[in-house]
Scaffold this motif. Structure first.
Motif, mmCIF file in Angstrom:
data_model
loop_
_atom_site.group_PDB
_atom_site.id
_atom_site.type_symbol
_atom_site.label_atom_id
_atom_site.label_comp_id
_atom_site.label_asym_id
_atom_site.label_seq_id
_atom_site.Cartn_x
_atom_site.Cartn_y
_atom_site.Cartn_z
ATOM 1 N N ARG A 1 -2.549 1.045 -7.599
ATOM 2 C CA ARG A 1 -3.379 1.731 -6.451
ATOM 3 C C ARG A 1 -3.426 3.210 -6.780
ATOM 4 O O ARG A 1 -2.527 3.790 -7.407
ATOM 5 C CB ARG A 1 -2.567 1.386 -5.333
ATOM 6 N N TRP B 1 0.968 -1.324 0.085
ATOM 7 C CA TRP B 1 -0.007 0.081 -0.103
ATOM 8 C C TRP B 1 0.952 1.184 -0.061
ATOM 9 O O TRP B 1 0.439 2.320 -0.750
ATOM 10 C CB TRP B 1 -0.901 0.315 1.212
ATOM 11 N N ASN C 1 -3.706 5.789 -3.977
ATOM 12 C CA ASN C 1 -3.946 6.140 -2.668
ATOM 13 C C ASN C 1 -4.925 7.160 -2.166
ATOM 14 O O ASN C 1 -5.511 7.160 -1.069
ATOM 15 C CB ASN C 1 -2.391 6.405 -1.885
ATOM 16 N N ASN D 1 -7.990 5.645 -2.444
ATOM 17 C CA ASN D 1 -8.165 4.137 -1.295
ATOM 18 C C ASN D 1 -8.660 3.171 -2.358
ATOM 19 O O ASN D 1 -9.540 2.216 -1.690
ATOM 20 C CB ASN D 1 -9.037 4.500 -0.410
ATOM 21 N N VAL E 1 -7.713 -0.008 -5.160
ATOM 22 C CA VAL E 1 -6.661 -0.914 -5.867
ATOM 23 C C VAL E 1 -7.232 -1.189 -7.217
ATOM 24 O O VAL E 1 -8.612 -1.813 -7.392
ATOM 25 C CB VAL E 1 -6.189 -1.990 -5.142
ATOM 26 N N ALA F 1 -7.301 -7.383 1.910
ATOM 27 C CA ALA F 1 -6.111 -6.499 2.387
ATOM 28 C C ALA F 1 -5.607 -7.317 3.664
ATOM 29 O O ALA F 1 -6.277 -8.121 4.322
ATOM 30 C CB ALA F 1 -6.817 -5.433 2.741
#
Length: 118
Positions: A71, A52, A73, A76, A78, A97
């Motif tokens: 991803r 992450w 970030n 949030n 993927v 996760a």
């Protein structure tokens, strides 16, 4: 942590799909996110994972080169970009996760069905 997978559907062989997995809740606790899949009558198998924070990626050998995990970030989320799809890629795809660096996955999404027609 809650995971919401989306993006599955029906596609012809050779086509592409992009799956998304949106995470919510205690995002700060996530170390790694990944994708698994389970085809009819088969066990769930690992597809890919991504760290992450650092972004390191891992793939099952048979899928590397066709599938790309990434991803965002800020969102949030993927993604799993799947290209050159084959009928044998037909499966329910699950995002997952985990908090640590071990092998156990702590959270699972509900799955999204990918069907590849020949």
């Amino acid at each position: 942590v809650q995971l919401q997978a989306s993006g599955g559907g029906l596609v012809q062989a050779g086509g592409s799909l992009r799956l998304s997995c949106a995470a919510s809740g205690s995002i700060f606790s996530i170390n790694t996110m990944g994708w698994y899949r389970q085809a009819p009558g088969k066990e769930r198998e690992f597809v890919a994972s991504i760290n992450w924070s650092g972004g390191s990626t891992y793939y099952t050998d048979s899928m590397q080169g066709r599938f790309t995990i990434s991803r965002d970030n800020a969102k949030n989320t993927v993604y799993l970009q799947m290209n050159s799809l084959k009928p044998e890629d037909t499966a329910v795809y699950y995002c997952a996760a985990k908090r640590g660096v071990g092998s156990n996955w702590d959270y699972w999404g509900q799955g999204t069905l990918v069907t590849v027609s020949s």
